[in-house]
Design an enzyme around this catalytic site. Structure first.
Site: not given
Length: 609
Positions: A334, A371, A446
């Site tokens: 992340d 990410e 997201d």
């Protein structure tokens, strides 16, 4: 002058001393052909030798020496004809020497794991996919979230998501449900690998505010359920990737303990806390939250203790889950580009390299995936990440070309020529080995769902899905996309999977199944080179090929039928016959093929001997 350099065997063959490279040209007489490289950071030209024909093209060959001082080794090609120069780099042809960032590149050592190319990933937001054990579900009022002002809420499966409660409403999905769904995922749909959003102890439904890195949240089934899921997936030959949230923790992690939920002396409770230097505090004693969110205190990797806890120590978090009985195959990191020392991303590249090193010590074939919502070229040169969630190089251009909106949800109708140029530019700036392990996606937890962005237009969605499974990289399906699940921006994109098959978009579901089966059957879609054949108006066409096999995809996003004449002579292999996946023969002339594209549709052509 047409120039081509496929970045796969047999046109690129690795050796101990260098790489045998092939450049293909439309003619050979009167040409001076050179390979340009930069050993010792100084330009060097190597003459290339004409060695015959490759289908309709001429073949020139030379050996590229490995750059002993830099990785990756970069190169490009220079052709001179009657005093005019033509250059070929990773992003296409140029009339002058290309910038170093545009050149072809290849790594000698830091290459991605070979298994990744062959996967079809499926992303699961655990609370919303499938409930396997109702007794594990969070109950309304069971606890208060964060600072203690918000009670958690249990929702019925399929109830609308409340945007006012993005973190505190729970639907009861768990890892037992994921495990029980493996027959559907593997045998019916064709999925081979799972990527799970965070599963470790946390008070939120999204779990990006970790409270315990060593325990799976009991509401998801605990460690035992993860071990059981992993074991069954291994029996099935499937792969498992988990979400690593190591840029920040939640405020209720014992290391931080902002709200005094634990017996520990957390970093916010005393300057003498053993974890104080694991977080960044300014001179006034204020801590730094990720992206300004005070609920997500940022970790400070200048601390030796933190480094040992996350990746360097013998039982570090990232190592722990790579080992039995969990034995995961890699991590999705992340906001990996944001972590580092102090309040920002200082020394970021060093730590990403260290993560990679630690994971490869545990498993030489571990997948390191980051990410990045935006351009991520510098993390994808081989020494840091194997691949990224390919928003910039795939999701963004596809969204603009088909849905007419950019990542910020502003109107953006992308011209087809610019669409192709965007793809070429993004793909050409990283080693092709890494491009083949990019995690291509249309949407995620997201973003708004792609099906919603195109106004639930099934034909437009099918075009996007065809691109997803044919473009170089690894396709990733966000749970529910295959059945036409809708959803706006976060948190609406995290709706429950609808297990009532009467509600499914069957046409879309069958399209996913067909494309997955085609990808598995055609090695060129997993390992092959990529070549644009046409980019004009509303039509885009390209080929994927190896030495033995070739597939051509032609897409029409427009509202009118379009007849396209595609140049097959630019491909380095010759096929006598062409057919659609169902076996229908396609008429063609030497060096060309003509087909009719109905409105908002695509045609797949398979070369046959």
């Amino acid at each position: 002058m047409f120039l081509l350099h496929p970045q796969v065997e047999p046109w690129l063959v690795r050796g101990e001393e260098g790489v045998k490279l092939t450049l293909l040209t439309e003619r050979s007489e009167g040409l001076t052909v050179m390979l340009r490289c930069e050993p010792d950071n100084e330009a060097r030209f190597i003459d290339m030798t004409h060695t015959g024909r490759e289908a309709e093209l001429h073949r020139f060959e030379a050996t590229l020496p490995w750059d002993s001082g830099n990785d990756p080794t970069v190169y490009c090609f220079k052709v001179i004809e009657e005093g005019k120069q033509y250059w070929l780099a990773g992003d296409g042809q140029h009339h002058r020497v290309p910038h170093r960032d545009q050149m072809f590149r290849i790594n000698r050592v830091d290459t991605p794991p070979t298994w990744v190319r062959d996967q079809v990933f499926y992303q699961i937001f655990p609370d919303r996919f499938c409930q396997g054990d109702p007794s594990l579900a969070v109950q309304t009022g069971e606890y208060t979230y964060g600072s203690g002002r918000m009670k958690v809420v249990a929702k019925r499966w399929g109830e609308p998501v409340n945007p006012e409660l993005p973190a505190t409403e729970f639907y009861g999905g768990d890892l037992i449900g994921v495990r029980r769904s493996l027959d559907y995922l593997q045998n019916e749909l064709g999925v081979t690998a799972l990527y799970l959003n965070p599963i470790f102890v946390s008070g939120s439904n999204h779990k990006y505010d970790t409270e315990d890195y060593y325990n799976v949240d009991p509401h998801l089934g605990g460690n035992e359920s993860l071990a059981a899921l992993s074991a069954e997936m291994k029996c099935r030959g499937m792969r498992l990737i988990l979400d690593a949230v190591v840029n920040h923790t939640g405020t209720n992690h014992p290391w931080f303990n902002l709200h005094g939920r634990h017996d520990s002396i957390g970093a916010t409770q005393s300057a003498k806390s053993p974890w104080r230097d694991w977080y960044y505090f300014d001179e006034a004693g204020y801590y730094y939250g990720w992206n300004g969110h005070k609920s997500l205190p940022v970790l400070d990797f200048s601390s030796r203790g933190l480094r040992d806890a996350i990746y360097a120590g013998p039982n570090a978090v990232l190592r722990h889950w790579m080992r039995a009985p969990y034995s995961i195959d890699g991590w999705r990191f992340d906001v990996i580009h944001m972590l580092g020392e102090g309040p920002g991303s200082n020394n970021n590249a060093h730590y990403v390299r260290e993560f990679r090193k630690a994971l490869r010590e545990e498993n030489p074939q571990a997948y390191v995936m980051g990410e990045h919502f935006n351009e991520a070229t510098r993390w994808l040169q081989g020494d840091q990440e194997d691949g990224a969630m390919n928003y910039y190089g795939f999701a963004h251009p596809v969204r603009e070309w088909l849905a007419g909106t950019d990542i910020a949800y502003h109107a953006a109708r992308l011209d087809t020529v610019e669409f192709g140029a965007w793809l070429d530019s993004a793909r050409g700036r990283i080693p092709y080995d890494n491009q083949l392990t990019q995690l291509n996606l249309l949407d995620s937890h997201d973003t708004a769902r792609f099906f919603t962005l195109v106004g639930t237009d099934t034909e437009a969605m099918k075009l996007a899905v065809s691109l997803l499974f044919a473009y170089p990289g690894v396709p990733c399906i966000y749970y529910g996309d295959e059945i036409g699940l809708e959803g706006g921006q976060d948190p609406d994109c995290r709706r429950c999977f609808d297990w009532d098959r009467n509600h499914w978009n069957r046409e879309l579901f069958e399209h996913y199944k067909a494309l997955i089966a085609l990808r598995k059957a055609r090695p060129e879609l997993r390992h092959g080179a990529y070549q644009t054949l046409l980019a004009e108006g509303d039509t885009y066409a390209f080929a994927r090929y190896t030495k033995e096999s070739v597939s051509v995809f032609a897409l029409n996003r427009g509202d009118r039928p379009h007849a396209v004449r595609l140049p097959l002579w630019v491909l380095p292999l010759h096929k006598k016959h062409w057919c659609a996946p169902g076996g229908e023969p396609i008429a063609n002339e030497p060096g060309w093929i003509t087909t009719i594209l109905p409105p908002r549709s695509h045609v797949i052509l398979l070369g046959e001997d």
